[in-house]
Design a protein around this motif. Structure first.
Motif, mmCIF file in Angstrom:
data_model
loop_
_atom_site.group_PDB
_atom_site.id
_atom_site.type_symbol
_atom_site.label_atom_id
_atom_site.label_comp_id
_atom_site.label_asym_id
_atom_site.label_seq_id
_atom_site.Cartn_x
_atom_site.Cartn_y
_atom_site.Cartn_z
ATOM 1 N N SER A 81 51.840 -31.867 -1.563
ATOM 2 C CA SER A 81 50.943 -30.722 -1.449
ATOM 3 C C SER A 81 51.726 -29.419 -1.307
ATOM 4 O O SER A 81 51.392 -28.406 -1.938
ATOM 5 C CB SER A 81 50.016 -30.922 -0.245
ATOM 6 N N ARG A 85 51.593 -26.300 -3.956
ATOM 7 C CA ARG A 85 51.000 -25.016 -3.548
ATOM 8 C C ARG A 85 52.002 -23.877 -3.455
ATOM 9 O O ARG A 85 51.638 -22.709 -3.600
ATOM 10 C CB ARG A 85 50.303 -25.180 -2.201
ATOM 11 N N ARG A 106 44.065 -38.510 -1.408
ATOM 12 C CA ARG A 106 42.983 -38.136 -2.324
ATOM 13 C C ARG A 106 41.794 -37.522 -1.599
ATOM 14 O O ARG A 106 41.098 -36.666 -2.152
ATOM 15 C CB ARG A 106 42.542 -39.359 -3.115
ATOM 16 N N SER A 107 41.569 -37.952 -0.368
ATOM 17 C CA SER A 107 40.405 -37.453 0.363
ATOM 18 C C SER A 107 40.663 -36.130 1.069
ATOM 19 O O SER A 107 39.724 -35.377 1.339
ATOM 20 C CB SER A 107 39.954 -38.496 1.394
ATOM 21 N N ARG A 110 43.970 -31.068 -1.712
ATOM 22 C CA ARG A 110 43.508 -30.497 -2.974
ATOM 23 C C ARG A 110 44.412 -29.340 -3.376
ATOM 24 O O ARG A 110 44.735 -28.471 -2.561
ATOM 25 C CB ARG A 110 42.081 -29.976 -2.839
ATOM 26 N N SER A 115 47.886 -34.667 -8.016
ATOM 27 C CA SER A 115 47.197 -35.950 -8.098
ATOM 28 C C SER A 115 48.021 -37.021 -7.392
ATOM 29 O O SER A 115 49.219 -36.837 -7.141
ATOM 30 C CB SER A 115 46.965 -36.356 -9.559
#
Length: 209
Positions: A81, A85, A106-107, A110, A115
């Motif tokens: 992540s 980002r 995955r939960s 974002r 992925s």
């Protein structure tokens, strides 16, 4: 047996972590004299600064802007992540053997182009030449075969791609690791012991952890 024992251990640690909300399980990196500036972080990421700084030390060693990046052994996804980002890649794929870890990623995580998928480090589920960079942080000591892992890394890297790697070995086993990398066909661009930085991070972050 090695993979299974580490998998069970990390699952147990997951249960102990703050209701499973911890995105980083690495030992961290604290800057010492001469290490330069550390990354500026959003307020929401400050609590994980030491874990992020280790990923920054490894992944920001090359310019990942517009590149396709794979992290093998992504765990709970904090590193993937962060890379997605902050470092400007086109896409980041996080891969881990533990379906529970991937479900968490995955939960909760974002970002554009980010992925996650379940997979084995010694049989990567990707075509030859799929990535510009492969990241691996404090994970390879869990693998059954370092030789098989490095062969797979070479296979999925594009020509001129980078293997961005940090892990721990005893002093006696460090030459063995270097030999494994060389026999796999890698050329060293940069190599440094960061043991003192890791110890400093553990000291500074001990109370929070």
């Amino acid at each position: 047996m090695r993979r299974l024992s580490y998998r069970l251990m990390y699952r147990h640690l997951d249960r102990l972590s703050r209701a499973g909300e911890v995105p980083f399980t690495n030992y961290g990196f604290a800057p010492l004299a001469g290490d330069g500036r550390q990354p500026a972080l959003d307020a929401k990421d400050e609590a994980d600064r030491f874990g992020i700084q280790l990923y920054h030390r490894v992944a920001a060693a090359v310019d990942l802007s517009g590149r396709d990046v794979l992290e093998v052994g992504c765990g709970r996804g904090g590193g993937a992540s962060y890379i997605s980002r902050y470092l400007g890649p086109r896409a980041v794929t996080g891969l881990d053997l533990d379906p529970g870890a991937i479900a968490f990623c995955r939960s909760r995580l974002r970002a554009p182009g980010l992925s996650f998928r379940v997979g084995n480090s010694e049989a990567l589920p990707f075509a030859d030449g799929s990535f510009d960079a492969v990241v691996n942080v404090e994970s390879s000591h869990c693998y059954g075969s370092m030789r098989a892992f490095l062969r797979e890394v070479r296979r999925v890297l594009r020509p001129g791609g980078f293997f961005l790697f940090a892990d721990f070995r005893t002093r006696a086993l460090t030459p063995t690791l270097h030999g494994q990398l060389e026999r796999a066909g890698f050329r060293f661009v940069s190599d440094r012991s960061i043991t003192a930085n890791v110890f400093a991070a553990l000291d500074r972050d001990s109370r929070r952890k």
